[in-house]
Design a protein around this motif. Sequence first.
Motif, PDB file in Angstrom:
ATOM      1  N   SER A  78       0.841  -1.204   0.000  1.00  0.00           N
ATOM      2  CA  SER A  78       0.000   0.000   0.000  1.00  0.00           C
ATOM      3  C   SER A  78       0.874   1.250   0.000  1.00  0.00           C
ATOM      4  CB  SER A  78      -1.027   0.024   1.130  1.00  0.00           C
ATOM      5  OG  SER A  78      -0.551  -0.569   2.287  1.00  0.00           O
ATOM      6  N   ASP A  79       2.150   1.105   0.354  1.00  0.00           N
ATOM      7  CA  ASP A  79       3.062   2.249   0.241  1.00  0.00           C
ATOM      8  C   ASP A  79       3.076   2.817  -1.181  1.00  0.00           C
ATOM      9  OD1 ASP A  79       3.831   2.356   2.875  1.00  0.00           O
ATOM     10  OD2 ASP A  79       5.668   1.189   2.596  1.00  0.00           O
ATOM     11  N   GLU A  80       3.060   1.930  -2.178  1.00  0.00           N
ATOM     12  CA  GLU A  80       3.062   2.441  -3.564  1.00  0.00           C
ATOM     13  C   GLU A  80       1.774   3.206  -3.862  1.00  0.00           C
ATOM     14  OE1 GLU A  80       2.674  -0.222  -6.996  1.00  0.00           O
ATOM     15  OE2 GLU A  80       4.141   1.003  -8.061  1.00  0.00           O
ATOM     16  N   THR A 103       0.501   9.010  13.637  1.00  0.00           N
ATOM     17  CA  THR A 103      -0.036   8.066  12.659  1.00  0.00           C
ATOM     18  C   THR A 103       1.116   7.468  11.858  1.00  0.00           C
ATOM     19  OG1 THR A 103      -1.798   7.731  11.028  1.00  0.00           O
ATOM     20  CG2 THR A 103      -0.497   9.757  10.781  1.00  0.00           C
ATOM     21  N   TYR A 104       0.774   6.705  10.844  1.00  0.00           N
ATOM     22  CA  TYR A 104       1.782   6.016  10.032  1.00  0.00           C
ATOM     23  C   TYR A 104       2.744   7.042   9.416  1.00  0.00           C
ATOM     24  CZ  TYR A 104       3.570   2.908   6.360  1.00  0.00           C
ATOM     25  OH  TYR A 104       4.376   2.178   5.539  1.00  0.00           O
ATOM     26  N   GLY A 105       4.042   6.794   9.580  1.00  0.00           N
ATOM     27  CA  GLY A 105       5.040   7.792   9.200  1.00  0.00           C
ATOM     28  C   GLY A 105       5.251   7.967   7.706  1.00  0.00           C
ATOM     29  N   VAL A 177      -8.817   6.375   3.477  1.00  0.00           N
ATOM     30  CA  VAL A 177      -8.885   5.638   4.736  1.00  0.00           C
ATOM     31  C   VAL A 177      -7.949   4.441   4.634  1.00  0.00           C
ATOM     32  CG1 VAL A 177     -10.405   4.563   6.425  1.00  0.00           C
ATOM     33  CG2 VAL A 177     -11.304   6.351   4.923  1.00  0.00           C
ATOM     34  N   ASP A 178      -6.942   4.423   5.485  1.00  0.00           N
ATOM     35  CA  ASP A 178      -5.941   3.354   5.458  1.00  0.00           C
ATOM     36  C   ASP A 178      -6.365   2.274   6.451  1.00  0.00           C
ATOM     37  OD1 ASP A 178      -3.730   1.716   5.628  1.00  0.00           O
ATOM     38  OD2 ASP A 178      -2.272   3.348   5.768  1.00  0.00           O
ATOM     39  N   GLU A 179      -6.835   1.154   5.912  1.00  0.00           N
ATOM     40  CA  GLU A 179      -7.333   0.067   6.759  1.00  0.00           C
ATOM     41  C   GLU A 179      -6.361  -1.119   6.788  1.00  0.00           C
ATOM     42  OE1 GLU A 179     -12.126   1.046   6.293  1.00  0.00           O
ATOM     43  OE2 GLU A 179     -11.337  -0.768   5.350  1.00  0.00           O
ATOM     44  N   ALA A 180      -5.058  -0.815   6.857  1.00  0.00           N
ATOM     45  CA  ALA A 180      -4.041  -1.877   6.831  1.00  0.00           C
ATOM     46  C   ALA A 180      -4.283  -2.938   7.913  1.00  0.00           C
ATOM     47  CB  ALA A 180      -2.648  -1.260   7.005  1.00  0.00           C
ATOM     48  N   TYR A 181      -4.783  -2.489   9.071  1.00  0.00           N
ATOM     49  CA  TYR A 181      -4.934  -3.413  10.209  1.00  0.00           C
ATOM     50  C   TYR A 181      -6.379  -3.869  10.407  1.00  0.00           C
ATOM     51  CZ  TYR A 181      -0.207  -1.896  11.101  1.00  0.00           C
ATOM     52  OH  TYR A 181       1.134  -1.637  10.956  1.00  0.00           O
ATOM     53  N   ALA A 182      -7.241  -3.623   9.413  1.00  0.00           N
ATOM     54  CA  ALA A 182      -8.669  -3.917   9.548  1.00  0.00           C
ATOM     55  C   ALA A 182      -8.942  -5.351   9.990  1.00  0.00           C
ATOM     56  CB  ALA A 182      -9.377  -3.669   8.216  1.00  0.00           C
ATOM     57  N   ARG A 205      -6.127  -1.256   1.690  1.00  0.00           N
ATOM     58  CA  ARG A 205      -5.932  -2.483   2.475  1.00  0.00           C
ATOM     59  C   ARG A 205      -4.573  -3.049   2.105  1.00  0.00           C
ATOM     60  NH1 ARG A 205     -10.703  -5.275   3.806  1.00  0.00           N
ATOM     61  NH2 ARG A 205     -12.150  -3.788   4.705  1.00  0.00           N
ATOM     62  N   THR A 206      -4.140  -4.064   2.824  1.00  0.00           N
ATOM     63  CA  THR A 206      -2.860  -4.685   2.487  1.00  0.00           C
ATOM     64  C   THR A 206      -2.885  -6.168   2.840  1.00  0.00           C
ATOM     65  OG1 THR A 206      -0.481  -4.618   2.869  1.00  0.00           O
ATOM     66  CG2 THR A 206      -1.845  -4.037   4.739  1.00  0.00           C
ATOM     67  N   LEU A 207      -2.067  -6.937   2.144  1.00  0.00           N
ATOM     68  CA  LEU A 207      -1.894  -8.346   2.519  1.00  0.00           C
ATOM     69  C   LEU A 207      -0.639  -8.519   3.386  1.00  0.00           C
ATOM     70  CD1 LEU A 207      -2.906 -10.281  -0.755  1.00  0.00           C
ATOM     71  CD2 LEU A 207      -4.348  -9.447   1.101  1.00  0.00           C
ATOM     72  N   SER A 208      -0.065  -7.382   3.848  1.00  0.00           N
ATOM     73  CA  SER A 208       1.200  -7.433   4.608  1.00  0.00           C
ATOM     74  C   SER A 208       1.019  -7.792   6.074  1.00  0.00           C
ATOM     75  CB  SER A 208       1.892  -6.076   4.574  1.00  0.00           C
ATOM     76  OG  SER A 208       2.312  -5.759   3.286  1.00  0.00           O
ATOM     77  N   LYS A 209      -0.172  -7.640   6.604  1.00  0.00           N
ATOM     78  CA  LYS A 209      -0.356  -7.795   8.056  1.00  0.00           C
ATOM     79  C   LYS A 209      -0.997  -9.151   8.348  1.00  0.00           C
ATOM     80  CE  LYS A 209       1.244  -3.625   8.173  1.00  0.00           C
ATOM     81  NZ  LYS A 209       2.615  -3.381   8.580  1.00  0.00           N
ATOM     82  N   ALA A 210      -2.327  -9.174   8.506  1.00  0.00           N
ATOM     83  CA  ALA A 210      -2.985 -10.446   8.843  1.00  0.00           C
ATOM     84  C   ALA A 210      -2.766 -11.508   7.761  1.00  0.00           C
ATOM     85  CB  ALA A 210      -4.480 -10.210   9.050  1.00  0.00           C
ATOM     86  N   ARG A 217       4.847  -7.808  -1.016  1.00  0.00           N
ATOM     87  CA  ARG A 217       4.408  -6.449  -1.356  1.00  0.00           C
ATOM     88  C   ARG A 217       3.096  -6.467  -2.173  1.00  0.00           C
ATOM     89  NH1 ARG A 217       5.098  -4.375   1.623  1.00  0.00           N
ATOM     90  NH2 ARG A 217       5.395  -2.241   0.918  1.00  0.00           N
ATOM     91  N   VAL A 218       2.000  -6.608  -1.487  1.00  0.00           N
ATOM     92  CA  VAL A 218       0.690  -6.542  -2.152  1.00  0.00           C
ATOM     93  C   VAL A 218      -0.222  -5.620  -1.341  1.00  0.00           C
ATOM     94  CG1 VAL A 218      -1.326  -7.821  -2.980  1.00  0.00           C
ATOM     95  CG2 VAL A 218       0.952  -8.885  -3.079  1.00  0.00           C
ATOM     96  N   GLY A 219      -0.489  -4.448  -1.901  1.00  0.00           N
ATOM     97  CA  GLY A 219      -1.396  -3.496  -1.267  1.00  0.00           C
ATOM     98  C   GLY A 219      -2.590  -3.275  -2.185  1.00  0.00           C
TER      99      GLY A 219
END
Length: 349
Positions: A78-80, A103-105, A177-182, A205-210, A217-219
Amino acid sequence: MKEIEKLINPHILSMAPYSSARDDFKGVAEVYLDANESWYEGTIKCNRYPDPECAKVRRLLESVLSLPYENTVIGNGSDEIIDLLIRIFCRFGEDSIMIMRPTYGAYKVFAATNNVAVIDVPLKPTLELDIDEIKRVMAEKKPKLVFVCSPNNPTGKVYPLSQIEEIARFNEAITVVDEAYADFAEGFESAVSLIGKYPRLCVMRTLSKAWGIAGARVGILVADKYIKDTVVKVKPPYNVSVLAQRAAVEVLSDPESVYSIKAEVLAERARLEKEIANLGYVREVISSEANFLIVRVNDADKLYLYLMERGIIVRNRTHEPFLEGALRITIGSKEENAKLMEALCEYSE
Ligand code: PMP
Protein backbone atom coordinates in the motif's frame (compact mmCIF):
# COMPACT_ATOMS: atom_id res chain seq x y z
CA MET A 1 -15.30 18.72 -16.87
CA LYS A 2 -16.22 16.26 -14.12
CA GLU A 3 -15.82 17.56 -10.55
CA ILE A 4 -13.20 14.91 -9.78
CA GLU A 5 -11.12 15.92 -12.82
CA LYS A 6 -10.60 19.35 -11.28
CA LEU A 7 -8.76 17.70 -8.39
CA ILE A 8 -6.38 15.73 -10.58
CA ASN A 9 -3.05 17.18 -11.71
CA PRO A 10 -3.55 18.57 -15.24
CA HIS A 11 -0.49 16.72 -16.61
CA ILE A 12 -1.93 13.43 -15.32
CA LEU A 13 -5.34 14.17 -16.82
CA SER A 14 -3.90 14.80 -20.27
CA MET A 15 -1.24 12.07 -20.38
CA ALA A 16 -1.63 8.94 -22.47
CA PRO A 17 -1.07 5.69 -20.55
CA TYR A 18 1.76 3.35 -21.50
CA SER A 19 0.42 0.39 -23.37
CA SER A 20 2.36 -2.75 -22.46
CA ALA A 21 2.48 -5.93 -24.52
CA ARG A 22 -0.08 -7.43 -22.15
CA ASP A 23 -2.34 -4.40 -22.64
CA ASP A 24 -2.10 -4.61 -26.43
CA PHE A 25 -3.06 -8.27 -26.52
CA LYS A 26 -5.20 -9.58 -23.68
CA GLY A 27 -6.38 -12.86 -25.16
CA VAL A 28 -4.90 -16.35 -24.88
CA ALA A 29 -2.42 -17.48 -27.55
CA GLU A 30 -0.16 -20.40 -28.23
CA VAL A 31 3.05 -18.48 -28.90
CA TYR A 32 3.96 -15.18 -27.26
CA LEU A 33 6.71 -13.33 -29.10
CA ASP A 34 5.57 -9.83 -28.23
CA ALA A 35 7.30 -8.80 -24.98
CA ASN A 36 10.98 -9.63 -25.46
CA GLU A 37 10.82 -12.11 -22.61
CA SER A 38 12.97 -15.20 -22.30
CA TRP A 39 11.29 -18.38 -23.53
CA TYR A 40 13.19 -20.34 -20.82
CA GLU A 41 10.98 -21.07 -17.80
CA GLY A 42 13.57 -22.59 -15.44
CA THR A 43 12.50 -23.70 -11.98
CA ILE A 44 11.27 -20.31 -10.72
CA LYS A 45 8.82 -19.95 -13.63
CA CYS A 46 8.67 -16.21 -13.82
CA ASN A 47 10.14 -15.62 -17.25
CA ARG A 48 6.89 -13.92 -18.36
CA TYR A 49 5.82 -10.42 -17.32
CA PRO A 50 3.04 -10.36 -14.72
CA ASP A 51 -0.62 -9.57 -15.38
CA PRO A 52 -0.75 -5.73 -15.15
CA GLU A 53 -4.35 -5.98 -13.91
CA CYS A 54 -3.72 -8.62 -11.21
CA ALA A 55 -7.04 -10.12 -12.30
CA LYS A 56 -6.80 -13.38 -10.32
CA VAL A 57 -5.85 -11.57 -7.13
CA ARG A 58 -8.67 -9.06 -7.57
CA ARG A 59 -11.24 -11.78 -8.24
CA LEU A 60 -10.21 -13.47 -4.99
CA LEU A 61 -10.32 -10.15 -3.13
CA GLU A 62 -13.91 -9.81 -4.31
CA SER A 63 -14.95 -13.30 -3.23
CA VAL A 64 -12.96 -13.47 0.03
CA LEU A 65 -12.95 -9.86 1.29
CA SER A 66 -15.98 -8.46 -0.63
CA LEU A 67 -13.84 -5.80 -2.34
CA PRO A 68 -15.61 -5.20 -5.68
CA TYR A 69 -13.47 -6.22 -8.66
CA GLU A 70 -14.25 -3.09 -10.67
CA ASN A 71 -13.08 -0.88 -7.82
CA THR A 72 -9.70 -2.39 -6.92
CA VAL A 73 -6.12 -1.69 -8.02
CA ILE A 74 -3.16 -3.62 -6.65
CA GLY A 75 -0.01 -1.80 -5.61
CA ASN A 76 3.52 -2.87 -4.75
CA GLY A 77 2.43 -2.68 -1.13
CA SER A 78 0.00 0.00 0.00
CA ASP A 79 3.06 2.25 0.24
CA GLU A 80 3.06 2.44 -3.56
CA ILE A 81 -0.62 3.41 -3.49
CA ILE A 82 0.10 6.27 -1.07
CA ASP A 83 2.81 7.56 -3.41
CA LEU A 84 0.61 7.21 -6.51
CA LEU A 85 -2.29 9.08 -4.90
CA ILE A 86 -0.01 11.95 -3.89
CA ARG A 87 1.47 12.12 -7.39
CA ILE A 88 -1.95 12.05 -9.04
CA PHE A 89 -3.67 14.67 -6.88
CA CYS A 90 -0.97 16.97 -5.48
CA ARG A 91 0.83 19.60 -7.53
CA PHE A 92 4.58 19.61 -6.90
CA GLY A 93 5.51 22.43 -4.52
CA GLU A 94 1.94 23.75 -4.25
CA ASP A 95 -0.53 21.33 -2.68
CA SER A 96 -0.78 19.67 0.70
CA ILE A 97 -1.97 16.52 2.41
CA MET A 98 -3.52 16.27 5.87
CA ILE A 99 -2.61 13.71 8.53
CA MET A 100 -3.57 13.27 12.18
CA ARG A 101 -0.50 12.47 14.24
CA PRO A 102 0.52 10.19 15.74
CA THR A 103 -0.04 8.07 12.66
CA TYR A 104 1.78 6.02 10.03
CA GLY A 105 5.04 7.79 9.20
CA ALA A 106 5.12 7.09 5.47
CA TYR A 107 2.42 9.63 4.52
CA LYS A 108 4.71 12.52 5.35
CA VAL A 109 7.74 10.88 3.75
CA PHE A 110 5.93 10.33 0.43
CA ALA A 111 4.64 13.90 0.67
CA ALA A 112 8.23 15.09 1.11
CA THR A 113 9.54 13.10 -1.86
CA ASN A 114 6.85 14.74 -3.98
CA ASN A 115 7.50 18.23 -2.58
CA VAL A 116 4.03 18.35 -1.05
CA ALA A 117 3.32 20.05 2.29
CA VAL A 118 1.94 18.17 5.28
CA ILE A 119 -0.74 19.65 7.51
CA ASP A 120 -0.95 17.92 10.86
CA VAL A 121 -4.13 18.07 12.91
CA PRO A 122 -3.06 16.15 16.01
CA LEU A 123 -5.36 13.63 17.63
CA LYS A 124 -6.93 14.58 20.93
CA PRO A 125 -4.92 13.47 23.98
CA THR A 126 -7.48 10.62 24.22
CA LEU A 127 -6.11 9.47 20.80
CA GLU A 128 -9.47 10.22 19.16
CA LEU A 129 -9.96 12.32 16.03
CA ASP A 130 -10.45 16.03 16.62
CA ILE A 131 -13.31 16.29 14.13
CA ASP A 132 -14.09 19.98 14.66
CA GLU A 133 -10.45 20.96 14.15
CA ILE A 134 -10.12 18.65 11.12
CA LYS A 135 -13.16 20.29 9.52
CA ARG A 136 -11.91 23.75 10.31
CA VAL A 137 -8.44 23.13 8.89
CA MET A 138 -9.79 21.31 5.81
CA ALA A 139 -11.94 24.34 5.03
CA GLU A 140 -9.07 26.76 5.59
CA LYS A 141 -6.13 24.96 4.01
CA LYS A 142 -7.87 22.75 1.44
CA PRO A 143 -5.52 19.75 1.48
CA LYS A 144 -5.81 17.57 -1.61
CA LEU A 145 -5.63 14.29 0.33
CA VAL A 146 -6.77 13.62 3.89
CA PHE A 147 -5.27 10.40 5.27
CA VAL A 148 -7.22 8.72 8.05
CA CYS A 149 -5.64 5.54 9.38
CA SER A 150 -8.12 3.20 11.10
CA PRO A 151 -7.18 1.11 13.01
CA ASN A 152 -4.48 3.69 13.50
CA ASN A 153 -0.78 2.86 13.60
CA PRO A 154 0.72 3.30 16.22
CA THR A 155 -2.24 3.79 18.59
CA GLY A 156 -4.25 0.72 17.54
CA LYS A 157 -7.48 2.73 17.77
CA VAL A 158 -10.42 2.33 15.37
CA TYR A 159 -12.24 5.56 14.56
CA PRO A 160 -16.05 5.38 14.38
CA LEU A 161 -17.30 5.06 10.80
CA SER A 162 -19.67 7.96 11.47
CA GLN A 163 -16.63 10.24 12.01
CA ILE A 164 -14.95 9.02 8.84
CA GLU A 165 -18.20 9.70 7.00
CA GLU A 166 -18.30 13.19 8.47
CA ILE A 167 -14.79 13.89 7.17
CA ALA A 168 -15.69 12.49 3.72
CA ARG A 169 -18.88 14.54 3.57
CA PHE A 170 -17.11 17.73 4.55
CA ASN A 171 -13.92 17.20 2.52
CA GLU A 172 -14.04 18.82 -0.92
CA ALA A 173 -11.00 16.80 -1.98
CA ILE A 174 -9.94 13.17 -1.50
CA THR A 175 -10.29 11.22 1.75
CA VAL A 176 -8.04 8.15 2.02
CA VAL A 177 -8.88 5.64 4.74
CA ASP A 178 -5.94 3.35 5.46
CA GLU A 179 -7.33 0.07 6.76
CA ALA A 180 -4.04 -1.88 6.83
CA TYR A 181 -4.93 -3.41 10.21
CA ALA A 182 -8.67 -3.92 9.55
CA ASP A 183 -8.42 -7.71 9.74
CA PHE A 184 -7.43 -7.56 13.43
CA ALA A 185 -10.33 -5.34 14.54
CA GLU A 186 -13.31 -7.32 15.76
CA GLY A 187 -16.67 -6.15 14.39
CA PHE A 188 -14.82 -3.71 12.13
CA GLU A 189 -17.00 -1.54 9.90
CA SER A 190 -15.04 -0.78 6.75
CA ALA A 191 -15.25 2.53 4.93
CA VAL A 192 -15.52 0.52 1.68
CA SER A 193 -19.29 0.65 2.26
CA LEU A 194 -19.16 4.47 1.88
CA ILE A 195 -17.49 4.63 -1.55
CA GLY A 196 -20.82 4.49 -3.45
CA LYS A 197 -22.09 7.46 -1.46
CA TYR A 198 -18.81 9.46 -1.42
CA PRO A 199 -16.94 8.83 -4.69
CA ARG A 200 -13.97 10.91 -3.50
CA LEU A 201 -13.38 8.48 -0.63
CA CYS A 202 -10.70 5.81 -1.16
CA VAL A 203 -9.80 2.88 1.05
CA MET A 204 -6.46 1.08 1.31
CA ARG A 205 -5.93 -2.48 2.47
CA THR A 206 -2.86 -4.69 2.49
CA LEU A 207 -1.89 -8.35 2.52
CA SER A 208 1.20 -7.43 4.61
CA LYS A 209 -0.36 -7.79 8.06
CA ALA A 210 -2.98 -10.45 8.84
CA TRP A 211 -2.53 -12.06 5.41
CA GLY A 212 1.12 -12.65 6.17
CA ILE A 213 2.88 -11.69 2.93
CA ALA A 214 4.65 -8.41 3.77
CA GLY A 215 7.67 -9.63 1.84
CA ALA A 216 5.67 -10.09 -1.35
CA ARG A 217 4.41 -6.45 -1.36
CA VAL A 218 0.69 -6.54 -2.15
CA GLY A 219 -1.40 -3.50 -1.27
CA ILE A 220 -4.92 -2.71 -2.39
CA LEU A 221 -6.75 0.48 -3.27
CA VAL A 222 -10.54 0.38 -3.30
CA ALA A 223 -11.96 3.45 -5.02
CA ASP A 224 -14.61 4.82 -7.31
CA LYS A 225 -14.05 3.60 -10.88
CA TYR A 226 -12.77 6.96 -12.13
CA ILE A 227 -10.07 7.20 -9.46
CA LYS A 228 -9.24 3.53 -9.89
CA ASP A 229 -8.79 3.99 -13.65
CA THR A 230 -6.56 7.02 -13.06
CA VAL A 231 -4.33 5.04 -10.69
CA VAL A 232 -4.11 2.25 -13.28
CA LYS A 233 -3.05 4.82 -15.86
CA VAL A 234 -0.25 6.18 -13.67
CA LYS A 235 1.08 3.01 -12.02
CA PRO A 236 3.99 1.17 -13.61
CA PRO A 237 2.33 -1.53 -15.73
CA TYR A 238 4.14 -4.44 -14.08
CA ASN A 239 4.18 -3.10 -10.51
CA VAL A 240 3.16 -6.39 -8.86
CA SER A 241 5.51 -9.25 -9.70
CA VAL A 242 4.54 -12.75 -10.80
CA LEU A 243 5.90 -14.04 -7.48
CA ALA A 244 3.86 -11.51 -5.49
CA GLN A 245 0.66 -12.33 -7.39
CA ARG A 246 1.31 -16.03 -6.85
CA ALA A 247 1.77 -15.46 -3.11
CA ALA A 248 -1.44 -13.39 -2.94
CA VAL A 249 -3.44 -16.05 -4.80
CA GLU A 250 -2.06 -18.70 -2.46
CA VAL A 251 -3.01 -16.97 0.81
CA LEU A 252 -6.38 -15.74 -0.47
CA SER A 253 -7.21 -19.28 -1.59
CA ASP A 254 -6.82 -20.55 1.95
CA PRO A 255 -8.38 -17.89 4.19
CA GLU A 256 -9.09 -20.38 6.97
CA SER A 257 -5.37 -20.76 7.72
CA VAL A 258 -5.01 -16.99 7.88
CA TYR A 259 -8.05 -16.69 10.17
CA SER A 260 -6.65 -19.27 12.58
CA ILE A 261 -3.32 -17.41 12.89
CA LYS A 262 -5.26 -14.20 13.34
CA ALA A 263 -7.34 -15.77 16.14
CA GLU A 264 -4.12 -16.72 17.89
CA VAL A 265 -2.78 -13.17 17.50
CA LEU A 266 -5.98 -11.76 19.04
CA ALA A 267 -5.81 -14.19 21.98
CA GLU A 268 -2.14 -13.35 22.53
CA ARG A 269 -2.91 -9.63 22.29
CA ALA A 270 -5.48 -9.93 25.09
CA ARG A 271 -3.15 -12.07 27.23
CA LEU A 272 -0.11 -9.80 26.76
CA GLU A 273 -2.15 -6.69 27.43
CA LYS A 274 -3.15 -8.03 30.86
CA GLU A 275 0.24 -9.47 31.77
CA ILE A 276 2.21 -6.39 30.71
CA ALA A 277 -0.21 -4.07 32.53
CA ASN A 278 0.50 -6.03 35.75
CA LEU A 279 4.23 -5.23 35.65
CA GLY A 280 5.03 -2.70 38.38
CA TYR A 281 7.00 -0.29 36.19
CA VAL A 282 4.42 -0.15 33.37
CA ARG A 283 2.35 3.02 33.48
CA GLU A 284 -0.16 2.03 30.83
CA VAL A 285 -0.90 -0.47 28.09
CA ILE A 286 -3.09 1.06 25.42
CA SER A 287 -5.59 -1.51 24.21
CA SER A 288 -5.46 -1.99 20.50
CA GLU A 289 -7.51 -3.28 17.58
CA ALA A 290 -4.34 -4.08 15.60
CA ASN A 291 -1.53 -6.64 15.92
CA PHE A 292 0.51 -4.51 18.32
CA LEU A 293 0.26 -2.89 21.72
CA ILE A 294 1.50 0.44 23.01
CA VAL A 295 3.29 0.05 26.33
CA ARG A 296 4.03 3.18 28.31
CA VAL A 297 6.82 3.31 30.88
CA ASN A 298 8.82 6.09 32.54
CA ASP A 299 11.93 5.63 30.44
CA ALA A 300 11.15 4.19 27.01
CA ASP A 301 14.73 4.62 25.74
CA LYS A 302 16.11 2.55 28.60
CA LEU A 303 13.60 -0.29 28.13
CA TYR A 304 14.13 -0.18 24.36
CA LEU A 305 17.90 -0.65 24.78
CA TYR A 306 17.43 -3.35 27.40
CA LEU A 307 15.14 -5.35 25.10
CA MET A 308 17.57 -4.87 22.23
CA GLU A 309 20.38 -6.29 24.35
CA ARG A 310 18.14 -9.29 25.02
CA GLY A 311 17.74 -9.69 21.24
CA ILE A 312 14.19 -8.34 21.15
CA ILE A 313 13.50 -5.42 18.83
CA VAL A 314 10.44 -3.24 19.37
CA ARG A 315 9.59 0.23 18.07
CA ASN A 316 10.37 3.25 20.19
CA ARG A 317 7.51 5.74 19.76
CA THR A 318 8.39 8.02 22.67
CA HIS A 319 8.87 11.08 20.44
CA GLU A 320 5.39 10.88 18.89
CA PRO A 321 2.72 13.30 20.14
CA PHE A 322 0.86 11.89 23.19
CA LEU A 323 3.10 8.80 23.21
CA GLU A 324 5.80 9.99 25.58
CA GLY A 325 7.36 6.91 27.23
CA ALA A 326 5.76 4.55 24.71
CA LEU A 327 7.07 1.47 22.94
CA ARG A 328 5.10 -0.21 20.17
CA ILE A 329 5.31 -3.98 20.47
CA THR A 330 4.10 -6.29 17.70
CA ILE A 331 2.29 -9.46 18.77
CA GLY A 332 4.58 -12.32 17.78
CA SER A 333 4.29 -16.09 17.95
CA LYS A 334 3.60 -17.73 21.33
CA GLU A 335 7.32 -18.52 21.64
CA GLU A 336 8.38 -14.98 20.75
CA ASN A 337 5.85 -13.52 23.18
CA ALA A 338 7.11 -15.83 25.93
CA LYS A 339 10.65 -14.50 25.36
CA LEU A 340 9.32 -10.94 25.49
CA MET A 341 7.44 -11.60 28.74
CA GLU A 342 10.46 -13.28 30.30
CA ALA A 343 12.61 -10.25 29.46
CA LEU A 344 9.98 -7.79 30.66
CA CYS A 345 9.57 -9.66 33.96
CA GLU A 346 13.31 -9.51 34.59
CA TYR A 347 13.50 -5.76 33.97
CA SER A 348 13.44 -3.05 36.59
CA GLU A 349 13.58 0.70 36.05
N1 PMP B 1 -0.42 1.62 6.25
C1 PMP B 1 -0.11 1.41 7.53
C2 PMP B 1 -0.97 2.04 8.56
C3 PMP B 1 1.00 0.64 7.89
O1 PMP B 1 1.31 0.47 9.18
C4 PMP B 1 1.78 0.07 6.86
C5 PMP B 1 3.00 -0.76 7.14
N2 PMP B 1 3.60 -0.66 8.33
C6 PMP B 1 1.43 0.32 5.55
C7 PMP B 1 0.32 1.08 5.27
C8 PMP B 1 2.23 -0.19 4.41
O2 PMP B 1 1.88 -1.47 4.12
P1 PMP B 1 2.39 -2.24 2.83
O3 PMP B 1 3.24 -3.34 3.33
O4 PMP B 1 1.13 -2.72 2.17
O5 PMP B 1 3.14 -1.27 1.97
